[in-house]
Motif scaffolding. Structure first.
Motif, mmCIF file in Angstrom:
data_model
loop_
_atom_site.group_PDB
_atom_site.id
_atom_site.type_symbol
_atom_site.label_atom_id
_atom_site.label_comp_id
_atom_site.label_asym_id
_atom_site.label_seq_id
_atom_site.Cartn_x
_atom_site.Cartn_y
_atom_site.Cartn_z
ATOM 1 N N ILE A 1 -8.367 5.108 -2.124
ATOM 2 C CA ILE A 1 -8.908 6.364 -1.614
ATOM 3 C C ILE A 1 -8.540 7.501 -2.544
ATOM 4 O O ILE A 1 -7.410 7.610 -2.999
ATOM 5 N N TYR B 1 0.230 12.212 0.746
ATOM 6 C CA TYR B 1 -0.311 13.146 1.716
ATOM 7 C C TYR B 1 0.130 14.556 1.331
ATOM 8 O O TYR B 1 1.211 14.757 0.781
ATOM 9 N N ILE C 1 -4.595 13.097 3.831
ATOM 10 C CA ILE C 1 -4.410 12.112 2.776
ATOM 11 C C ILE C 1 -5.026 12.605 1.470
ATOM 12 O O ILE C 1 -6.063 13.271 1.460
ATOM 13 N N GLN D 1 0.461 5.509 15.400
ATOM 14 C CA GLN D 1 1.888 5.813 15.324
ATOM 15 C C GLN D 1 2.139 7.224 15.833
ATOM 16 O O GLN D 1 1.304 8.115 15.678
ATOM 17 N N TYR E 1 0.740 5.760 -0.384
ATOM 18 C CA TYR E 1 -0.120 6.918 -0.130
ATOM 19 C C TYR E 1 0.554 8.200 -0.603
ATOM 20 O O TYR E 1 1.777 8.291 -0.640
ATOM 21 N N TYR F 1 5.357 2.655 16.778
ATOM 22 C CA TYR F 1 4.167 1.981 16.241
ATOM 23 C C TYR F 1 3.521 1.330 17.446
ATOM 24 O O TYR F 1 4.079 0.395 18.016
ATOM 25 N N THR G 1 0.840 -1.195 0.000
ATOM 26 C CA THR G 1 0.000 0.000 0.000
ATOM 27 C C THR G 1 0.877 1.248 0.000
ATOM 28 O O THR G 1 1.850 1.320 0.751
ATOM 29 N N THR H 1 -0.637 -3.906 4.291
ATOM 30 C CA THR H 1 -1.980 -4.190 4.790
ATOM 31 C C THR H 1 -1.907 -5.350 5.765
ATOM 32 O O THR H 1 -1.344 -6.390 5.439
ATOM 33 N N GLU I 1 -5.135 4.616 12.270
ATOM 34 C CA GLU I 1 -5.853 3.929 11.197
ATOM 35 C C GLU I 1 -7.067 3.281 11.839
ATOM 36 O O GLU I 1 -6.918 2.441 12.724
ATOM 37 N N SER J 1 -4.709 6.752 -1.797
ATOM 38 C CA SER J 1 -4.168 5.517 -1.252
ATOM 39 C C SER J 1 -4.285 4.454 -2.340
ATOM 40 O O SER J 1 -5.345 4.327 -2.972
ATOM 41 N N TYR K 1 -7.961 -1.148 6.869
ATOM 42 C CA TYR K 1 -6.603 -1.606 6.570
ATOM 43 C C TYR K 1 -6.149 -1.053 5.236
ATOM 44 O O TYR K 1 -6.811 -1.187 4.231
ATOM 45 N N GLY K 2 -4.968 -0.471 5.283
ATOM 46 C CA GLY K 2 -4.342 -0.023 4.049
ATOM 47 C C GLY K 2 -5.085 1.096 3.356
ATOM 48 O O GLY K 2 -4.949 1.274 2.150
ATOM 49 N N GLN K 3 -5.885 1.830 4.099
ATOM 50 C CA GLN K 3 -6.670 2.869 3.432
ATOM 51 C C GLN K 3 -6.262 4.274 3.831
ATOM 52 O O GLN K 3 -6.129 5.137 2.983
ATOM 53 N N ASN K 4 -6.106 4.507 5.110
ATOM 54 C CA ASN K 4 -6.049 5.907 5.487
ATOM 55 C C ASN K 4 -5.505 6.088 6.895
ATOM 56 O O ASN K 4 -6.125 5.665 7.856
ATOM 57 N N PHE K 5 -4.328 6.697 6.996
ATOM 58 C CA PHE K 5 -3.854 7.141 8.297
ATOM 59 C C PHE K 5 -4.328 8.569 8.492
ATOM 60 O O PHE K 5 -4.033 9.433 7.672
ATOM 61 N N VAL K 6 -5.054 8.797 9.563
ATOM 62 C CA VAL K 6 -5.543 10.136 9.874
ATOM 63 C C VAL K 6 -4.617 10.751 10.908
ATOM 64 O O VAL K 6 -4.389 10.162 11.974
ATOM 65 N N PHE K 7 -4.114 11.928 10.583
ATOM 66 C CA PHE K 7 -3.172 12.601 11.470
ATOM 67 C C PHE K 7 -3.897 13.570 12.401
ATOM 68 O O PHE K 7 -4.888 14.208 12.018
ATOM 69 N N ASN L 1 -6.822 0.256 14.395
ATOM 70 C CA ASN L 1 -5.926 -0.876 14.119
ATOM 71 C C ASN L 1 -4.488 -0.490 14.419
ATOM 72 O O ASN L 1 -3.648 -1.332 14.712
ATOM 73 N N ASN L 2 -4.209 0.771 14.195
ATOM 74 C CA ASN L 2 -2.831 1.226 14.120
ATOM 75 C C ASN L 2 -2.751 2.616 14.725
ATOM 76 O O ASN L 2 -3.645 3.442 14.513
#
Lengths: 117, 111
Positions: free
Chosen positions: A56, A35, A45, B33, A33, B48, A31, A96, B90, A48, B95-101, B30-31
């Motif tokens: 995304i 940003y 973001i 950081q 991305y 992490y 994966t 992932t 996340e 993705s 999964y594997g879509q979007n880390f929001v800061f 899920n995640n």
């Protein structure tokens, strides 16, 4: 050995031009991305990609077009650059997660500072 | 979508002081950081830590997923600790879509 590398690091260009930013990762992640970091340091973001498929697309103008030729690369092409596109663009990658011992830690490139004049 | 808040927004410390940075999030993750963005703009991975506690030198982090927060503790701060600290999450199912800061905590350590 850089894990996620972006080029160029700095890009100064005139309004109306078309430019590309390249990103490569050697972590074997599936994966990637893009940003955007604005002048207030807020990171949001844009795109993705998972296994070369777009997952995304976050309300980004059509002038921005990502291209993923393979899992290790995700390039960002920008058409008709505008003053408001000036920002720092970060590429990132992660794996992932599946299974109990999943690790979805994300790693970021060094950023590309785009200045549109 | 998931919301991420960080506090305090700005922090000024004298070298040698300790500090705690906080990250609150609105949904299960899920995640999680922690990153340090140094004055040159690089985003450095610190931890992490989707749950539990980790330590790395003068830094430690704890995430209490059931209470939807994480803390980053910096002891004996140094001028090189200056920069912006971000937490990114996340959301579960993404999964594997979007880390929001989060918006970040800007730390200045004075000599």
């Amino acid at each position: 050995d850089t894990a996620v590398s972006q080029t160029p690091k700095y890009l100064v260009t005139q309004m109306g031009n078309d430019k590309s930013i390249k990103c490569e990762q050697n972590l074997g992640h599936d994966t990637m991305y893009w940003y955007k970091q604005d002048s207030k340091k807020f990171l949001k973001i844009m795109f993705s990609y998972n296994n070369k498929e777009l997952i995304i697309n976050e309300t980004v103008p059509n002038r921005f077009s990502p291209k993923s030729p393979d899992k290790a690369h995700l390039n960002l092409h920008i058409n008709s650059l505008e003053l408001g596109d000036s920002a720092v663009y970060f590429c990132a990658s992660s794996q992932t997660g599946t299974g109990f011992f999943r690790n979805t830690e994300a790693f970021f490139g060094q950023g590309t500072r785009l200045t549109v004049v | 979508g998931i919301q991420v808040e960080q506090s305090p927004p700005d922090l000024i410390l004298q070298e040698g002081a300790n500090s705690t940075l906080r990250c609150n999030f609105s949904d299960s993750v899920n995640n999680l950081q922690w990153f340090h963005q140094n004055p040159w703009g690089q985003l450095i991975n610190l931890f992490y830590i989707p749950s539990g506690t980790k330590q790395n030198g003068r830094l430690s982090a704890t995430t209490v997923a059931t209470e939807r927060y994480s803390s980053l503790y910096i002891s004996s701060s140094q001028t090189t600790d200056s920069g912006v600290y971000f937490c990114a999450v996340e959301a579960v199912g993404n999964y594997g879509q979007n880390f929001v800061f989060g918006p970040g905590t800007r730390l200045s350590v004075l000599p």
